[in-house]
Design an enzyme around this catalytic site. Structure first.
Site, PDB file in Angstrom:
ATOM      1  N   ASN A  28      26.965 -13.936  23.009  1.00 35.43           N
ATOM      2  CA  ASN A  28      27.260 -15.372  22.988  1.00 35.43           C
ATOM      3  C   ASN A  28      26.284 -16.150  23.861  1.00 35.43           C
ATOM      4  O   ASN A  28      25.825 -17.239  23.491  1.00 35.43           O
ATOM      5  CB  ASN A  28      28.686 -15.631  23.480  1.00 35.43           C
ATOM      6  CG  ASN A  28      29.747 -15.214  22.478  1.00 35.43           C
ATOM      7  OD1 ASN A  28      29.448 -14.899  21.332  1.00 35.43           O
ATOM      8  ND2 ASN A  28      30.992 -15.204  22.906  1.00 35.43           N
ATOM      9  N   ARG A  31      27.758 -17.258   4.976  1.00 36.23           N
ATOM     10  CA  ARG A  31      27.431 -15.965   5.584  1.00 36.23           C
ATOM     11  C   ARG A  31      28.166 -14.884   4.802  1.00 36.23           C
ATOM     12  O   ARG A  31      29.367 -15.005   4.551  1.00 36.23           O
ATOM     13  CB  ARG A  31      27.874 -15.893   7.054  1.00 36.23           C
ATOM     14  CG  ARG A  31      27.278 -16.956   7.960  1.00 36.23           C
ATOM     15  CD  ARG A  31      27.648 -16.682   9.427  1.00 36.23           C
ATOM     16  NE  ARG A  31      27.417 -17.827  10.279  1.00 36.23           N
ATOM     17  CZ  ARG A  31      26.242 -18.184  10.785  1.00 36.23           C
ATOM     18  NH1 ARG A  31      25.180 -17.449  10.493  1.00 36.23           N
ATOM     19  NH2 ARG A  31      26.124 -19.236  11.559  1.00 36.23           N
ATOM     20  N   ARG A  71      22.522 -20.556  10.347  1.00 36.42           N
ATOM     21  CA  ARG A  71      21.755 -20.107  11.513  1.00 36.42           C
ATOM     22  C   ARG A  71      21.873 -18.601  11.744  1.00 36.42           C
ATOM     23  O   ARG A  71      22.966 -18.043  11.784  1.00 36.42           O
ATOM     24  CB  ARG A  71      22.223 -20.861  12.758  1.00 36.42           C
ATOM     25  CG  ARG A  71      21.414 -20.555  14.005  1.00 36.42           C
ATOM     26  CD  ARG A  71      21.877 -21.400  15.163  1.00 36.42           C
ATOM     27  NE  ARG A  71      21.507 -22.797  14.981  1.00 36.42           N
ATOM     28  CZ  ARG A  71      22.242 -23.821  15.410  1.00 36.42           C
ATOM     29  NH1 ARG A  71      23.400 -23.595  15.985  1.00 36.42           N
ATOM     30  NH2 ARG A  71      21.830 -25.062  15.228  1.00 36.42           N
ATOM     31  N   HIS A  91      28.761 -25.785   3.952  1.00 33.22           N
ATOM     32  CA  HIS A  91      29.607 -24.932   4.786  1.00 33.22           C
ATOM     33  C   HIS A  91      30.973 -24.691   4.143  1.00 33.22           C
ATOM     34  O   HIS A  91      31.768 -23.899   4.634  1.00 33.22           O
ATOM     35  CB  HIS A  91      29.766 -25.595   6.169  1.00 33.22           C
ATOM     36  CG  HIS A  91      30.318 -24.707   7.224  1.00 33.22           C
ATOM     37  ND1 HIS A  91      31.553 -24.904   7.793  1.00 33.22           N
ATOM     38  CD2 HIS A  91      29.807 -23.613   7.825  1.00 33.22           C
ATOM     39  CE1 HIS A  91      31.777 -23.978   8.700  1.00 33.22           C
ATOM     40  NE2 HIS A  91      30.742 -23.177   8.744  1.00 33.22           N
ATOM     41  N   TYR A 132      37.909 -11.834  12.316  1.00 37.71           N
ATOM     42  CA  TYR A 132      38.148 -13.269  12.479  1.00 37.71           C
ATOM     43  C   TYR A 132      39.453 -13.650  11.791  1.00 37.71           C
ATOM     44  O   TYR A 132      39.732 -13.198  10.677  1.00 37.71           O
ATOM     45  CB  TYR A 132      37.027 -14.097  11.836  1.00 37.71           C
ATOM     46  CG  TYR A 132      35.660 -13.963  12.453  1.00 37.71           C
ATOM     47  CD1 TYR A 132      35.374 -13.013  13.437  1.00 37.71           C
ATOM     48  CD2 TYR A 132      34.623 -14.793  12.050  1.00 37.71           C
ATOM     49  CE1 TYR A 132      34.109 -12.906  13.989  1.00 37.71           C
ATOM     50  CE2 TYR A 132      33.351 -14.697  12.599  1.00 37.71           C
ATOM     51  CZ  TYR A 132      33.107 -13.739  13.561  1.00 37.71           C
ATOM     52  OH  TYR A 132      31.848 -13.634  14.103  1.00 37.71           O
ATOM     53  N   ARG A 134      39.871 -22.801  20.055  1.00 44.96           N
ATOM     54  CA  ARG A 134      39.317 -21.584  20.624  1.00 44.96           C
ATOM     55  C   ARG A 134      38.196 -21.851  21.618  1.00 44.96           C
ATOM     56  O   ARG A 134      38.167 -21.294  22.704  1.00 44.96           O
ATOM     57  CB  ARG A 134      38.775 -20.688  19.507  1.00 44.96           C
ATOM     58  CG  ARG A 134      38.247 -19.342  20.003  1.00 44.96           C
ATOM     59  CD  ARG A 134      37.407 -18.673  18.939  1.00 44.96           C
ATOM     60  NE  ARG A 134      36.063 -19.208  18.881  1.00 44.96           N
ATOM     61  CZ  ARG A 134      35.334 -19.303  17.771  1.00 44.96           C
ATOM     62  NH1 ARG A 134      35.845 -18.948  16.624  1.00 44.96           N
ATOM     63  NH2 ARG A 134      34.111 -19.776  17.804  1.00 44.96           N
ATOM     64  N   HIS A 189      39.533 -18.305  14.223  1.00 44.89           N
ATOM     65  CA  HIS A 189      38.479 -18.967  13.445  1.00 44.89           C
ATOM     66  C   HIS A 189      39.017 -19.978  12.432  1.00 44.89           C
ATOM     67  O   HIS A 189      38.260 -20.811  11.929  1.00 44.89           O
ATOM     68  CB  HIS A 189      37.648 -17.903  12.715  1.00 44.89           C
ATOM     69  CG  HIS A 189      36.394 -18.412  12.094  1.00 44.89           C
ATOM     70  ND1 HIS A 189      36.269 -18.640  10.735  1.00 44.89           N
ATOM     71  CD2 HIS A 189      35.196 -18.760  12.625  1.00 44.89           C
ATOM     72  CE1 HIS A 189      35.055 -19.076  10.467  1.00 44.89           C
ATOM     73  NE2 HIS A 189      34.384 -19.166  11.592  1.00 44.89           N
TER      74      HIS A 189
END
Length: 691
Positions: free
Chosen positions: A48, A383, A413, A443, A476, A572, A600
């Protein structure tokens, strides 16, 4: 009282992100967390922080160059924010290193799992290490002695490197001083030593230890005065001129090749490195002392994650959990894909990962690929991973003659190259591949299936809060909805048409879409609750998301609180809202859940005089999600499923007294102390929804 100009109403984003990582680190500090999981959390913090420096710190540095005197919404100039963030980051890294070296590694060693330090090698261990170095490592190394003919080498982002202090003269009579040794990425960072040699079941040697001990063999005839590991973190944000490009994929491919050589933003060095060598590296990378982090363990700590996955010690891990298949997926015939569509047509199916299996999503697409009545599949991909069964299903469907349309987000990213590769493979089999809208990342998570039934086209859709990524779906927490509701599915089709074609925005009946209606609808719903509260009626807002940063929404929440609306936020990560400030937000509670799974999902609830509007979404409440991305919010209509979402997203989260943290007005968090019976959100949902 209301915050003054010196104590603004919004918190700093970067400091809030570091607070989140403190909560992750607390899982590693918790002695009740299984030992290998404690190591995993340490590695997660390290990973992270890598991204934090690559993106957030690089952004702060850029702001210091471009707008040094501009005061942000958090009340800081870029320089002031940078100074506070660096102090907090150094404190976090010190805690991390201390925990690794003084608690986790010693406890692992007591369990027969050890990083074998060179000082403790016996003759047999040293011989094995030397053989490994000569056979597997030394041929891959290229030492670079620094002189006018050998300038400082280009250093890859986050690569493992060594600076070697030398003395003496080489074969050409040149005086030796400093050399650089770069560890190739192909070399494993951690190597297992056979138990018959190490004397323990799980003994490992770090690549950095091998190179440090035997580096002298790269410099025959010279004296090695010291060897020290280091690595540099670089700005990894990509820049693509959206007004100039004609082919996004080609432009991005060219930019990716330079990502790993961006401006340096952080230097990590061995704890024992002398000040003169530290200053030399700082000068080389144009970094300051505050940009330098001394570490007592490996500089690339996240590489220890492989130990968590490789060691067969289930007693040192979280108990195994196998999610079960929900109805109707638990009793479908294998040879009749049409049975699934009949079941979906009868009732919507709500999925809550990872408590429930991700397999139904794959089954949904498998049925679409196999069923001769299915004529088209449309899918968004943000993703999905390098090894994706879902993508293989789309490839198979295209090969089978289905009309397959995939919106691949090339600017996801750190997944750009993976998505470029999938896009190329899809095009090879005849799928229609689009990259969405330049300047607006796609997204939204949606899959739409068009099926011919009784001479007409019927649509079936899947909408989710998380990515189509089977691996992360095990880690997640996310909601997904599989539906045959024709209003919802027609809206999905309109969104696909807007992403692949051109034309004016078409009104949607059910779905909320960024950058058009999601922000304005959320504001309207928040303000509606405030209006209801002012009339003396019950008003309630609950929202669950990863980050809350958008100032207009935050201001609306403040006004709702002042009107008497009870607001519960489960966030979160980063949160710019100050909770519990008298006169501003005394009716707002913010809590963060950090545990076995990564929270998530995005869920928004508005009481609305008992109507209880519930939306699931791909979007956090951030500027980028509202204004610079294509996002979706989708309602839950079915009363039973709506009740499930309310309980699983909010009721249980607000009861949790094991994993939950409460936000204070100054942006710090305190662990919620158990009162009464212990309640663990993740364990409860595993028991309720799992096998």
């Amino acid at each position: 009282m209301l915050p003054s100009s010196s104590n603004p109403t919004l918190l700093n984003r970067e400091l809030s992100l570091l607070k989140f990582n403190e909560r992750v680190l607390a899982m590693a500090e918790n002695r009740n967390t299984p030992l290998l999981e404690r190591l995993r959390y340490l590695c997660i913090v390290s990973s992270n922080l890598d991204e934090f420096f690559e993106i957030r710190i690089s952004s702060l540095k850029e702001q210091q160059r471009q707008t040094p005197t501009l005061v942000g919404v958090d009340g800081y100039t870029p320089g002031e924010a940078f100074e506070r963030v660096q102090i907090a980051a150094h404190e976090l890294v010190d805690r991390q290193n201390n925990l690794l070296m003084n608690q986790v590694l010693p406890k692992l060693k007591a369990e027969g799992i050890a990083l074998l330090e060179p000082a403790r090698w016996d003759e047999g261990m040293r011989e094995w290490a030397h053989d490994s170095f000569e056979r597997d490592v030394m041929p891959m190394l290229t030492p670079i002695g620094l002189d006018p003919a050998h300038p400082f080498p280009r250093v890859y982002n986050k690569s493992l490197n060594f600076i070697v202090a030398l003395s003496g003269q080489d074969a050409f009579g040149r005086s030796a001083s400093i050399a650089i040794v770069q560890a190739p990425r192909a070399l494993p960072r951690v190597m297992h030593m056979p138990s018959e040699i190490s004397g323990i079941p799980n003994g490992y040697i770090l690549l950095s230890a091998l190179i440090s001990v035997f580096v002298g063999e790269l410099f025959p005839g010279l004296d090695v005065k010291g060897v020290y590991q280091w690595r540099v973190t670089r700005n990894s944000d990509l820049f693509v001129d959206e007004e100039e490009i004609t082919n996004l994929r080609q432009a991005l491919q060219g930019e990716l090749s330079q990502r790993n050589f961006g401006a340096a933003v952080r230097l990590e060095i061995d704890q024992s490195m002398p000040p003169d060598l530290e200053a030399f590296l700082q000068q080389e990378f144009l970094l300051q002392p505050q940009d330098t982090y001394r570490v007592s363990g490996p500089v690339n700590l996240s590489r220890l994650m492989q130990l968590c996955n490789a060691i067969d010690r289930p007693d040192l891990l979280f108990p195994d959990y196998r999610p079960k298949l929900p109805a109707p997926f638990d009793h479908l015939p294998d040879d009749d894909p049409s049975a699934l569509f009949s079941a979906i047509a009868e009732r919507d199916c709500l999925l809550h990962h990872p408590y429930q299996s991700f397999q139904p999503v794959l089954t949904f697409l498998t049925a679409a690929a196999m069923d001769p009545s299915v004529v088209a599949i449309k899918q968004t991909i943000y993703r999905t991973g390098e090894d994706s069964e879902l993508m293989r299903l789309l490839l198979a469907a295209a090969r089978a003659g289905k009309e397959v349309t995939v919106i691949v987000e090339l600017m996801a990213r750190f997944d750009e190259q993976t998505n470029i590769n999938w896009a190329a493979r899809l095009e090879e089999v005849g799928a229609h591949v689009s990259y969405g809208v330049v300047g607006h990342k796609t997204h939204a998570k949606m899959a739409l299936i068009l099926r011919r039934e009784n001479g007409r086209i019927r649509r079936y859709g899947h909408l989710g809060t998380g990515n189509y990524h089977p691996r992360t779906a095990k880690l997640y927490t996310d909601f997904g909805l599989i539906t045959a509701d024709q209003k919802v599915c027609e809206d999905m089709d309109k969104v696909f048409s807007l992403l692949t074609g051109l034309g004016a925005r078409r009104p949607l009946k059910c779905l909320l879409q960024s950058p058009f209606t999601l922000h304005e609808t959320m504001l309207a719903l928040i303000r509606n609750e405030a209006s209801i509260a002012k009339s003396g009626k019950k008003a309630r807002i609950m929202a669950k998301m990863n980050s809350l940063l958008e100032p207009i929404v935050i201001d609306a929440l403040y006004k709702a609180s002042q009107a008497g609306v009870k607001v519960d936020l489960v966030i979160r990560g980063a949160c710019a809202l100050r909770a519990g400030v008298p006169g501003l937000s005394e009716n707002i509670r913010v809590r963060s859940i950090v545990g076995r799974f990564l929270e998530h999902s995005r869920v928004f609830y508005f009481y609305n005089e008992g109507a209880e509007n519930v939306y699931l979404s791909s979007a956090d409440w951030m500027d980028r999600n509202f204004f610079r991305r294509v996002e979706l919010g989708f309602p839950v209509f079915d009363k039973a499923l709506k009740k499930r979402v309310i309980n699983e997203a909010f009721t249980y989260a607000l009861r949790d007294n094991q994993l939950a943290w409460r936000a204070l007005p100054n942006g710090t968090y305190v662990k919620i102390k158990p009162s009464g019976k212990p309640f663990n959100l993740h364990q409860h949902l595993m028991q309720q929804l799992g096998s």
